[in-house]
Design an enzyme around this catalytic site. Structure first.
Site, PDB file in Angstrom:
ATOM      1  N   GLU A  35       0.835  -1.220   0.000  1.00  0.00           N
ATOM      2  CA  GLU A  35       0.000   0.000   0.000  1.00  0.00           C
ATOM      3  C   GLU A  35       0.865   1.264   0.000  1.00  0.00           C
ATOM      4  OE1 GLU A  35      -3.807   0.150   1.624  1.00  0.00           O
ATOM      5  OE2 GLU A  35      -4.043  -2.019   1.659  1.00  0.00           O
TER       6      GLU A  35
HETATM    7  N1  CAA Z   1      -6.027  12.034  -3.594  1.00  0.00           N
HETATM    8  C1  CAA Z   1      -6.524  12.636  -4.697  1.00  0.00           C
HETATM    9  N2  CAA Z   1      -5.741  12.911  -5.787  1.00  0.00           N
HETATM   10  C2  CAA Z   1      -4.458  12.552  -5.723  1.00  0.00           C
HETATM   11  C3  CAA Z   1      -3.884  11.928  -4.608  1.00  0.00           C
HETATM   12  C4  CAA Z   1      -4.736  11.669  -3.501  1.00  0.00           C
HETATM   13  N3  CAA Z   1      -4.285  11.061  -2.399  1.00  0.00           N
HETATM   14  N4  CAA Z   1      -2.575  11.693  -4.829  1.00  0.00           N
HETATM   15  C5  CAA Z   1      -2.311  12.165  -6.058  1.00  0.00           C
HETATM   16  N5  CAA Z   1      -3.447  12.689  -6.585  1.00  0.00           N
HETATM   17  C6  CAA Z   1      -3.615  13.340  -7.885  1.00  0.00           C
HETATM   18  C7  CAA Z   1      -2.773  14.600  -7.948  1.00  0.00           C
HETATM   19  O1  CAA Z   1      -3.478  15.705  -7.419  1.00  0.00           O
HETATM   20  C8  CAA Z   1      -2.549  14.744  -9.430  1.00  0.00           C
HETATM   21  O2  CAA Z   1      -3.711  15.279 -10.022  1.00  0.00           O
HETATM   22  P1  CAA Z   1      -3.659  16.299 -11.269  1.00  0.00           P
HETATM   23  O3  CAA Z   1      -2.949  15.622 -12.387  1.00  0.00           O
HETATM   24  O4  CAA Z   1      -5.097  16.588 -11.548  1.00  0.00           O
HETATM   25  O5  CAA Z   1      -2.892  17.501 -10.782  1.00  0.00           O
HETATM   26  C9  CAA Z   1      -2.435  13.304  -9.899  1.00  0.00           C
HETATM   27  O6  CAA Z   1      -3.090  12.513  -8.911  1.00  0.00           O
HETATM   28  C10 CAA Z   1      -1.006  12.836 -10.052  1.00  0.00           C
HETATM   29  O7  CAA Z   1      -0.352  13.053  -8.811  1.00  0.00           O
HETATM   30  P2  CAA Z   1       1.222  12.922  -8.662  1.00  0.00           P
HETATM   31  O8  CAA Z   1       1.880  13.790  -9.714  1.00  0.00           O
HETATM   32  O9  CAA Z   1       1.585  13.151  -7.239  1.00  0.00           O
HETATM   33  O10 CAA Z   1       1.441  11.409  -9.086  1.00  0.00           O
HETATM   34  P3  CAA Z   1       2.731  10.533  -9.219  1.00  0.00           P
HETATM   35  O11 CAA Z   1       2.656   9.774 -10.493  1.00  0.00           O
HETATM   36  O12 CAA Z   1       3.946  11.363  -8.941  1.00  0.00           O
HETATM   37  O13 CAA Z   1       2.521   9.451  -8.054  1.00  0.00           O
HETATM   38  C11 CAA Z   1       2.649   8.568  -5.832  1.00  0.00           C
HETATM   39  C12 CAA Z   1       2.342   9.765  -6.742  1.00  0.00           C
HETATM   40  C13 CAA Z   1       2.267   9.046  -4.434  1.00  0.00           C
HETATM   41  C14 CAA Z   1       4.100   8.173  -5.859  1.00  0.00           C
HETATM   42  C15 CAA Z   1       1.731   7.370  -6.237  1.00  0.00           C
HETATM   43  O14 CAA Z   1       2.134   6.832  -7.486  1.00  0.00           O
HETATM   44  C16 CAA Z   1       1.731   6.283  -5.216  1.00  0.00           C
HETATM   45  O15 CAA Z   1       0.981   6.335  -4.237  1.00  0.00           O
HETATM   46  N6  CAA Z   1       2.549   5.200  -5.415  1.00  0.00           N
HETATM   47  C17 CAA Z   1       2.493   4.038  -4.561  1.00  0.00           C
HETATM   48  C18 CAA Z   1       1.521   3.028  -5.110  1.00  0.00           C
HETATM   49  C19 CAA Z   1       0.928   2.174  -4.056  1.00  0.00           C
HETATM   50  O16 CAA Z   1       0.663   2.600  -2.941  1.00  0.00           O
HETATM   51  N7  CAA Z   1       0.660   0.928  -4.401  1.00  0.00           N
HETATM   52  C20 CAA Z   1       0.015   0.038  -3.490  1.00  0.00           C
HETATM   53  C21 CAA Z   1      -0.612  -1.060  -4.240  1.00  0.00           C
HETATM   54  S1  CAA Z   1      -2.020  -1.740  -3.417  1.00  0.00           S
HETATM   55  C22 CAA Z   1      -1.441  -2.790  -2.258  1.00  0.00           C
HETATM   56  O17 CAA Z   1      -0.299  -2.852  -1.940  1.00  0.00           O
HETATM   57  C23 CAA Z   1      -2.538  -3.566  -1.599  1.00  0.00           C
HETATM   58  C24 CAA Z   1      -2.155  -4.770  -0.869  1.00  0.00           C
HETATM   59  O18 CAA Z   1      -1.371  -5.583  -1.279  1.00  0.00           O
HETATM   60  C25 CAA Z   1      -2.887  -5.051   0.377  1.00  0.00           C
END
Ligand code: CAA
Length: 380
Positions: free
Chosen positions: A363
């Site tokens: 996550e």
């Molecule tokens: N809420 C709403 N919008 C959001 C947001 C949030 N929390 N986070 C980002 N956004 C939006 C931004 O506002 C932006 O919008 P606009 O284009 O309209 O301006 C857009 O999303 C892109 O945002 P970023 O430029 O920040 O995106 P990024 O590509 O740089 O990625 C990141 C950001 C935080 C690194 C994201 O890719 C991330 O969270 N990565 C980790 C993935 C992850 O958590 N994977 C887990 C898999 S599920 C799992 O693990 C489950 C399990 O096994 C139990």
């Protein structure tokens, strides 16, 4: 400020603890050893109303709050982190986005059976080439009349194989990158949707983790969740809450390991006295308990913020990073207190230590949580 749980929350915690200790704990080591998911435990959780804790009764839920849900994940993880993540992925990752973005029809058709525990949910974001960089996905969904045709693969999917309902993210317009991602509700059994490799893992071994494949899977247009192109936001917003569920899991793991270590320190005699009388052990116990309490405050606070309708993304990431890190520290110290016995499978603390590690990885790795937190800090 009031740091007390309500009477209902206290009763719920007690009920879940009884269930966890009597129905889950006795088989936890065996299921871990055999890497076996036991659906009957999920069914018992459904009977207790845990599978839909925070959803309104009109969708088959228990009508409780997010803090109650966090208490459930914590208490289950205190004896078995695999069961903790089964519930966390089911509620936070599969059910939440339907509750938040689904149409009334989607809620009745999909959220209700999830809430009632008649079906199990999963969330498909990660791919072989895109983990932390979630927007770098390759899975595509091409519109064809009143269907979308999905092609691609997802990996590391919690509950996969066992789950009936999958939230899947795919590119409907690859040129738009993250703005071209759409969320879909995909059902087990749709032609072309198949299960791939089952992972053999370090920890949470009785929670199934599989790859899933999409080969010309025709998904009806009415299974689009939210709007086309809104998928990345849905994925991120879902993880905002999901991360608090993982914090609760980490907290439960840490508490469980601590409880075993405290009891053992009082029983184990060396140099003619219990090792709990040695300051080296006392200081360890004091540090462990303090870290757990700090993690608990962060974790409950993030859930409380969500319950109040206040922003909780930063608090949730903080709870996840802190609880995950201290779960690793506390479980490692628990093994240390048990000494050589702790390193064996005769005692449960090695399982807790193996289980803790994943909470720093999934996550969003704890490095990604720090990115998320600093993004908030720099924007504020
Ligand atoms: N809420 C709403 N919008 C959001 C947001 C949030 N929390 N986070 C980002 N956004 C939006 C931004 O506002 C932006 O919008 P606009 O284009 O309209 O301006 C857009 O999303 C892109 O945002 P970023 O430029 O920040 O995106 P990024 O590509 O740089 O990625 C990141 C950001 C935080 C690194 C994201 O890719 C991330 O969270 N990565 C980790 C993935 C992850 O958590 N994977 C887990 C898999 S599920 C799992 O693990 C489950 C399990 O096994 C139990």
């Amino acid at each position: 400020m009031n740091f007390h749980l309500t009477e209902e929350q206290e009763m719920l915690r007690k009920m879940i603890r009884d269930f966890a200790e009597n129905q889950v704990a006795p088989t936890a080591a065996e299921r871990d050893e055999e890497e076996r998911f036991d659906r009957s435990i999920f069914e018992q959780m459904a009977e207790l109303g845990l599978t839909g804790i925070p959803w309104p009764e009109k969708y088959g839920g228990a009508g409780a709050d997010y803090l109650s849900y966090v208490l459930a994940v914590e208490e289950l993880s205190r004896v078995d982190a695999s069961i903790g993540v089964t519930l966390s992925a089911h509620v936070s990752l599969a059910s939440w986005p339907i509750y938040k973005f689904g149409t009334e029809e989607q809620k009745q058709k999909y959220l209700r059976p999830l809430a009632e525990g008649k079906k199990l949910g999963a969330y498909c974001l990660t791919e072989p080439g895109s983990g932390s960089d979630a927007a770098g996905m390759r899975t595509t969904a091409v519109r064809d009349g009143d269907h979308y045709v999905l092609n691609g693969s997802k990996i590391f999917i919690t509950n996969a194989g066992e789950a009936e309902i999958y939230i899947v993210f795919a590119l409907t317009n690859p040129e738009l990158k993250h703005k071209g991602i759409t969320a879909f509700i995909v059902e087990k059994g749709m032609p072309g949707f198949t299960m791939g490799k089952k992972e053999k893992k370090l920890g949470i071994r009785s929670s199934p983790t599989l790859a899933v494949n999409f080969e010309d899977v025709r998904v009806p247009v009415e299974n689009v969740l939210g709007e086309e192109g809104q998928g990345f936001k849905i994925a991120m917003m879902t993880l905002d809450g999901g991360r608090n569920g993982i914090a609760a899991q980490a907290l439960g793991i840490a508490q469980g390991a601590f409880d075993h270590a405290l009891a053992y320190a009082k029983e184990r005699h060396q140099f003619g006295k219990p090792i709990a009388s040695l300051q080296a052990i006392q200081f360890k116990l004091a540090d462990m308990a303090t870290k757990i309490e700090a993690a608990r405050l962060l974790t409950y606070q993030a859930a409380w913020l969500e319950d109040q309708g206040l922003p909780y993304g930063k608090a949730s990431a903080m709870s996840k990073v802190f609880a995950g890190d201290i779960a690793m520290e506390v479980t490692t110290e628990a093994v240390q207190i048990f000494g050589g016995y702790g390193y064996t499978r005769e005692y449960p603390v090695e399982r807790f230590m193996r289980d803790a590690k994943i909470t720093q990885i999934y996550e969003g790795t704890n490095e990604i949580q720090r990115v998320v937190i600093s993004n908030y800090l720099l924007k504020e």
